[in-house]
Design a protein around this motif. Structure first.
Motif: not given
Length: 163
Positions: A53-65, A127-129
């Motif tokens: 659709t064109g809607l996308t968002c990236n995030y890099t987590p800080t912890s697997t917990s 914790t990868n993007q």
């Protein structure tokens, strides 16, 4: 768990007594990070396969917990053919993780179908993007299905919640 009733008329200041509020009695789950995206361009498809659709968002987590909450709001869809409907899914890193609705927008003539909003709770494996995106396809009928019709904004917000 025992409950304590407080007579607030006998309390002073803005804090509760430390004997009542302890660290062990407080819940966790604070927001430790966010990402937000807005997409306001019309996207059309008559494909029988999922397309972005064109809607996308990236995030890099800080912890697997921790965990992620993904909020999606597609405010407006449009179908321009009779007996036309569509399906939509949320993808994470190119893999479908949640189907949203089934044969949405089915009408006997062209119409605005309104939108869809949902929340998806996800675990964090590294914790990868990560990239979340919405996809849709025309499941029935002829004509086209449009997301963000007339450039109506769609939003995707990711919140990381501490364990």
């Amino acid at each position: 768990m025992a409950f304590t009733t407080l007579d607030l008329s006998k309390q002073s200041g803005t804090s509760l007594p430390s004997s009542i509020v302890t660290a062990s009695g407080l819940s966790t789950g604070k927001v430790v990070g966010t990402a937000h995206s807005l997409y306001a361009s019309e996207t059309a498809t008559n494909s029988a396969s999922y397309v972005a659709t064109g809607l996308t968002c990236n995030y890099t987590p800080t912890s697997t917990s921790n965990s992620l909450l993904v909020y999606v709001n597609h405010a407006q869809f449009y179908v321009n053919g009779g007996n036309t409907s569509f399906k939509m899914q949320l993808y994470k890193d190119g893999t479908a993780v949640r189907r949203v609705g089934w044969d949405m927008g089915y009408q006997d003539s062209a119409c605005h179908t309104g939108g869809t909003s949902f929340v998806y709770a996800d675990t964090i494996s590294s914790t990868n993007q990560v990239t979340y995106a919405t996809y849709f396809f025309m499941s029935n009928g002829g004509g086209y299905v449009y997301s963000s019709i007339n450039n109506t904004p769609a939003t995707l917000t990711i919140m990381e919640i501490s364990a």
